[in-house]
Design a protein around this motif. Structure first.
Motif, PDB file in Angstrom:
ATOM      1  N   PHE A   1      17.388   0.070 -34.682  1.00 41.16           N
ATOM      2  CA  PHE A   1      18.581  -0.254 -33.898  1.00 41.16           C
ATOM      3  C   PHE A   1      19.787  -0.584 -34.789  1.00 41.16           C
ATOM      4  O   PHE A   1      20.856  -0.899 -34.301  1.00 41.16           O
TER       5      PHE A   1
ATOM      6  N   GLU B   1       3.455  -2.775 -40.410  1.00 41.04           N
ATOM      7  CA  GLU B   1       2.446  -3.493 -39.636  1.00 41.04           C
ATOM      8  C   GLU B   1       1.269  -3.964 -40.477  1.00 41.04           C
ATOM      9  O   GLU B   1       0.611  -4.929 -40.136  1.00 41.04           O
TER      10      GLU B   1
ATOM     11  N   ILE C   1       9.946   1.703 -34.207  1.00 41.56           N
ATOM     12  CA  ILE C   1      10.795   0.914 -33.302  1.00 41.56           C
ATOM     13  C   ILE C   1      10.866  -0.503 -33.861  1.00 41.56           C
ATOM     14  O   ILE C   1      10.051  -1.368 -33.537  1.00 41.56           O
ATOM     15  N   ASN C   2      11.820  -0.718 -34.723  1.00 39.51           N
ATOM     16  CA  ASN C   2      11.972  -2.032 -35.348  1.00 39.51           C
ATOM     17  C   ASN C   2      13.453  -2.330 -35.508  1.00 39.51           C
ATOM     18  O   ASN C   2      14.299  -1.605 -34.972  1.00 39.51           O
ATOM     19  N   TYR C   3      13.755  -3.381 -36.237  1.00 40.19           N
ATOM     20  CA  TYR C   3      15.167  -3.769 -36.373  1.00 40.19           C
ATOM     21  C   TYR C   3      15.994  -2.648 -36.993  1.00 40.19           C
ATOM     22  O   TYR C   3      17.104  -2.363 -36.558  1.00 40.19           O
ATOM     23  N   ASP C   4      15.404  -1.979 -38.015  1.00 42.88           N
ATOM     24  CA  ASP C   4      16.142  -0.902 -38.689  1.00 42.88           C
ATOM     25  C   ASP C   4      16.514   0.211 -37.714  1.00 42.88           C
ATOM     26  O   ASP C   4      17.593   0.792 -37.803  1.00 42.88           O
TER      27      ASP C   4
ATOM     28  N   GLU D   1       7.413  11.418 -28.512  1.00 42.34           N
ATOM     29  CA  GLU D   1       6.968  10.032 -28.414  1.00 42.34           C
ATOM     30  C   GLU D   1       7.150   9.423 -29.801  1.00 42.34           C
ATOM     31  O   GLU D   1       6.475   9.820 -30.752  1.00 42.34           O
ATOM     32  N   ILE D   2       8.082   8.517 -29.912  1.00 46.04           N
ATOM     33  CA  ILE D   2       8.357   7.940 -31.229  1.00 46.04           C
ATOM     34  C   ILE D   2       7.234   6.972 -31.592  1.00 46.04           C
ATOM     35  O   ILE D   2       6.813   6.166 -30.750  1.00 46.04           O
ATOM     36  N   ASP D   3       6.774   7.061 -32.835  1.00 41.46           N
ATOM     37  CA  ASP D   3       5.725   6.153 -33.302  1.00 41.46           C
ATOM     38  C   ASP D   3       6.250   4.712 -33.217  1.00 41.46           C
ATOM     39  O   ASP D   3       7.362   4.420 -33.657  1.00 41.46           O
ATOM     40  N   ASP D   4       5.438   3.821 -32.623  1.00 39.13           N
ATOM     41  CA  ASP D   4       5.866   2.421 -32.474  1.00 39.13           C
ATOM     42  C   ASP D   4       6.274   1.784 -33.802  1.00 39.13           C
ATOM     43  O   ASP D   4       7.094   0.876 -33.838  1.00 39.13           O
ATOM     44  N   GLU D   5       5.697   2.291 -34.871  1.00 35.45           N
ATOM     45  CA  GLU D   5       6.019   1.751 -36.205  1.00 35.45           C
ATOM     46  C   GLU D   5       7.521   1.896 -36.506  1.00 35.45           C
ATOM     47  O   GLU D   5       8.089   1.136 -37.268  1.00 35.45           O
TER      48      GLU D   5
ATOM     49  N   VAL E   1      20.041  -3.759 -28.475  1.00 35.32           N
ATOM     50  CA  VAL E   1      18.813  -4.417 -28.925  1.00 35.32           C
ATOM     51  C   VAL E   1      18.808  -5.907 -28.582  1.00 35.32           C
ATOM     52  O   VAL E   1      17.757  -6.551 -28.559  1.00 35.32           O
TER      53      VAL E   1
ATOM     54  N   ILE F   1      10.099  -4.420 -25.676  1.00 36.26           N
ATOM     55  CA  ILE F   1      10.567  -4.621 -27.056  1.00 36.26           C
ATOM     56  C   ILE F   1      10.707  -6.118 -27.276  1.00 36.26           C
ATOM     57  O   ILE F   1      11.397  -6.801 -26.509  1.00 36.26           O
TER      58      ILE F   1
ATOM     59  N   ALA G   1      16.913  -2.307 -24.407  1.00 37.07           N
ATOM     60  CA  ALA G   1      16.355  -1.686 -25.611  1.00 37.07           C
ATOM     61  C   ALA G   1      15.224  -0.734 -25.246  1.00 37.07           C
ATOM     62  O   ALA G   1      15.172   0.399 -25.734  1.00 37.07           O
ATOM     63  N   ILE G   2      14.350  -1.181 -24.356  1.00 32.86           N
ATOM     64  CA  ILE G   2      13.208  -0.327 -24.003  1.00 32.86           C
ATOM     65  C   ILE G   2      13.691   0.871 -23.186  1.00 32.86           C
ATOM     66  O   ILE G   2      13.199   1.988 -23.335  1.00 32.86           O
TER      67      ILE G   2
ATOM     68  N   ILE H   1      11.589  -7.190 -34.517  1.00 32.81           N
ATOM     69  CA  ILE H   1      11.669  -6.321 -33.324  1.00 32.81           C
ATOM     70  C   ILE H   1      10.615  -5.218 -33.363  1.00 32.81           C
ATOM     71  O   ILE H   1      10.481  -4.525 -34.373  1.00 32.81           O
TER      72      ILE H   1
ATOM     73  N   VAL I   1      15.137   3.365 -25.695  1.00 29.25           N
ATOM     74  CA  VAL I   1      14.100   4.117 -26.423  1.00 29.25           C
ATOM     75  C   VAL I   1      13.466   5.161 -25.508  1.00 29.25           C
ATOM     76  O   VAL I   1      13.258   6.310 -25.910  1.00 29.25           O
TER      77      VAL I   1
END
Lengths: 85, 632
Positions: free
Chosen positions: A68, B166, A63-66, A57-61, A37, B199, A43-44, B187, A47
């Motif tokens: 990774f 969000e 894909i955050n710090y948690d 297709e993972i929901d963009d919501e 990350v 990202i 990182a991209i 991120i 994913v």
């Protein structure tokens, strides 16, 4: 779930071949994820490999710090995405 | 359109790098746009093409679209190829949005870091406010840095908050006591140019999320509100748990403990420990007249009794028949030692000498003796078939790709706790390593635990925890770009696993190429020192050095390390240089007691700092006190 974990570990191993033998240890996995990350291109790539490995297709919501921060969070994101198919 | 026509489609302007309208995730999004560029005459041109060649604008558009899919997005492109533009172009873009009646919200995921923005920018932002349109602008992530337009009271300033959600937002008070909104700047995956994803983190994306939140609020809320009323409503609805990520990052960097897996710890203790050299008991050395070997012999001190045989070349003019051998050991003699220490002998003038060295090493392998060799080049000279049945330990103090990969596994160890003292010098061959060894001895006598990172190949034989031998016949075979990380990680490893009171190290050669003393590896020391990040420096000087030479060296060292030279050590060897047939030759003169004291006094007077003789116990005690005072 173990199968999902193993598949994710295999994807992580592509990014840290030098730690391949140690990836059964949670802290090594976590460290590897932190390295991934820290580089947005990696990182991209990571994913997109996870998405193609699980054909989701993972929901963009998710894909955050948690995401990774721990392999369990990746598993959750995959399971949620799977349930939506 | 303005806020009084909320039942209509929401129109949101994004002043940025344009939008990639072909992005598959934006297929159902209504997108219009314009490209504003400055002309030479101070006017502006307006073009219809607003394709995004950067990605930033597409990311912002994607975020807003996810919040409010039914909104029409207006790409007001002011960035082309790079995320830089002029204040006048920004002012013009805001003016264009003001004059477009459909647009009710303007997203500015950008800012100008200035204390003194133009009057025009201020006036246009005020007019937007007076026309009941909402201007949302990102602040710099560092709250101490002022950025505009976010700093105007009639703008909604947004910073990055520690939320993964969000649709959640918070509020914070910035250093000017003004309220700023916090939204997701952590991120996240965003849409990017060329139908790709990225990202990212940052206040730009927080600003886009907040624009989406405001648009959603306006769409759902049928009451007519002024800008100030909207602001107050949003402040009331803020989530109290969200903090500025700037604060969070600070807390995290201080508080996150680094946990190493046990297997790594086991390896770390082996790798970064002086104890790893315990396998060397009684030993022989070859070739004893070689420079590094003579240094080794002179510094052995407590291990002097373990040196059983000094073996030198058979063709040598320096053979001391009483103490040195110039032949292969016999069976009984091999039985007296467990290790052969092999220095550089491959480039010697006489082929017979090289053949002798190879034969000696082959015999050591046959006898299963451990071998500590300065250079892996040795493998090219010995009979490798013998290694198939070899049961001894073959050790090379080299840094190659393999050892580098092993070292950097420890790069995430906690930051270095022990103070680090680095010895630098004005030339080569002046006793920088001897200074470190003497300092170690004195400090250990005083009860300190001292670890060393040596840059000599024989450093580990003299109590160094690790060797990074980049001097003569360097065995550091990794890219220079990897040095800094490698050296820093070694020091971290020593600090973590040996936990010493102090870490000593030193450079090779001189820092500045001197007319007669260039070693050709001066810039290597730059990378080495950048990795070491010492807390203070000791500088070894020569009797023939000029004050200018010394001052230049310490100035350069200060530039590289940002630390000062604490004191100077004076070498007793004075060099006299002569140029014969275009080549520079030097001879050495060992200063007698009076000459040395005179020079010492001279340098102390001129440099304004203590100058010591490393062979003088009183001077070394003085050095210890200076170091203790510095770190206490």
């Amino acid at each position: 779930m173990e199968e999902i974990r193993q598949k994710i570990t295999d994807v992580i191993a592509l990014f840290t071949p030098e730690n391949k033998e140690l990836l059964d240890q949670p802290n090594v996995i976590q460290e590897a994820l932190h390295k991934i990350v820290s580089d947005s291109v990696k990182a991209i790539h990571f994913v997109s490999l996870i998405e193609s490995e699980f054909e989701i297709e993972i929901d963009d919501e998710y894909i955050n710090y948690d995401f990774f921060n721990h392999i369990d969070h990746i598993i959750t994101a995959i399971e949620v995405s799977n349930s939506k198919i | 359109m303005n806020l009084e026509d909320k039942e209509k489609i929401m129109n949101i302007a994004i002043i940025d790098s344009g939008i990639d309208v072909r992005h598959p995730r934006l297929n159902n999004c209504s997108i219009k746009g314009i490209f504003i560029t400055p002309e030479d005459n101070g006017q502006f041109s307006y073009k219809d093409s607003f394709n995004d060649t950067i990605g930033h604008g597409t990311a912002i558009a994607g975020i807003i679209h996810k919040h409010i899919p039914q909104a029409t997005l207006w790409a007001v492109k002011i960035f082309d190829n790079t995320l830089t533009s002029k204040e006048s172009v920004l002012t013009e873009a805001i003016k264009w949005c003001l004059e477009n009646d459909d647009i009710s919200i303007i997203n500015l995921s950008l800012g100008i870091l200035t204390d003194n923005p133009s009057l025009e920018l201020s006036e246009i932002c005020k007019k937007v406010y007076e026309h009941n349109k909402i201007l949302i602008s990102s602040r710099h992530i560092d709250p101490k840095l002022v950025s505009y337009p976010a700093n105007y009271p009639y703008v909604f300033p947004v910073n990055s908050g520690n939320t993964n959600k969000e649709r959640e937002y918070g509020i914070a008070t910035n250093p000017n006591n003004a309220i700023e909104f916090l939204a997701k700047g952590t991120i996240q995956r965003v849409f990017w140019k060329n139908q790709e994803f990225n990202i990212v983190t940052g206040t730009s994306y927080a600003c886009a999320h907040f624009t989406g939140i405001v648009a959603d609020h306006l769409q759902k809320n049928n009451q007519l509100e002024t800008i100030d009323q909207i602001k107050q409503t949003l402040i009331k609805g803020a989530c109290p748990d969200i903090k500025n990520t700037h604060q969070i990052i600070k807390i995290k960097t201080n508080d996150i403990p680094v946990i190493q897996p046990e297997i790594m710890d086991k390896r770390g203790k082996q790798l970064f420990s002086t104890k790893k050299m315990k396998w060397i008991g009684q030993f022989a050395i070859f070739p004893s007249s070689e420079k590094e070997m003579t240094t080794l012999i002179s510094l052995l001190h407590s291990r002097k009794n373990d040196l059983i045989y000094s073996i030198d070349y058979p063709r040598s003019i320096n053979i001391d028949k009483n103490t040195k051998l110039s032949r292969i050991l016999n069976d009984d003699e091999w039985n007296n030692i467990d290790t052969l220490i092999v220095g550089y002998f491959y480039d010697h003038l006489f082929e017979a000498n090289v053949r002798f060295g190879c034969e000696l090493v082959n015999q050591a392998i046959i006898k299963n003796k451990n071998i500590f060799a300065y250079d892996k080049q040795l493998l090219q000279y010995i009979d490798t078939n013998l290694l198939k049945t070899y049961q001894g330990k073959l050790y090379f103090p080299v840094i190659d790709a393999k050892s580098f990969n092993e070292i950097i596994k420890f790069e995430h160890l906690p930051s270095i706790k022990a103070p680090v003292v680095a010895v630098i010098g004005t030339t080569n061959r002046q006793g920088k390593f001897s200074t470190q060894v003497r300092l170690k001895e004195i400090m250990e006598q005083d009860g300190y635990s001292v670890s060393m990172l040596s840059t000599e190949p024989h450093g580990e034989l003299l109590g160094s925890t690790f060797a990074f031998p980049y001097g003569f016949s360097s065995t550091v075979n990794i890219s220079r770009s990897q040095w800094k990380l490698c050296v820093k990680t070694i020091i971290k490893g020593i600090s973590y696993y040996e936990n010493p009171h102090i870490i000593l190290t030193g450079t090779q050669g001189c820092l500045l190429p001197r007319k007669n003393a260039s070693t050709g590896n001066e810039t290597c020391s730059f990378d080495f020192l950048l990795g070491v990040e010492p807390d203070c420096l000791l500088c070894v000087i020569n009797p023939e050095d000029t004050i200018e030479d010394i001052n230049d060296t310490i100035k350069l060292a200060k530039l590289l390390t940002n630390v000062d030279v604490l004191l100077f050590a004076l070498s007793p060897w004075e060099r006299n240089y002569q140029v014969i047939d275009g080549k520079t030759y030097s001879d050495h003169h060992f200063l007698n007691g009076n000459e040395y004291e005179e020079k010492k006094f001279f340098f102390k007077d001129q440099l304004g700092k203590e100058v010591i003789n490393i062979m003088d116990d009183q001077d070394m005690q003085k050095t210890l006190q200076i170091i203790e005072n510095f770190f206490s």
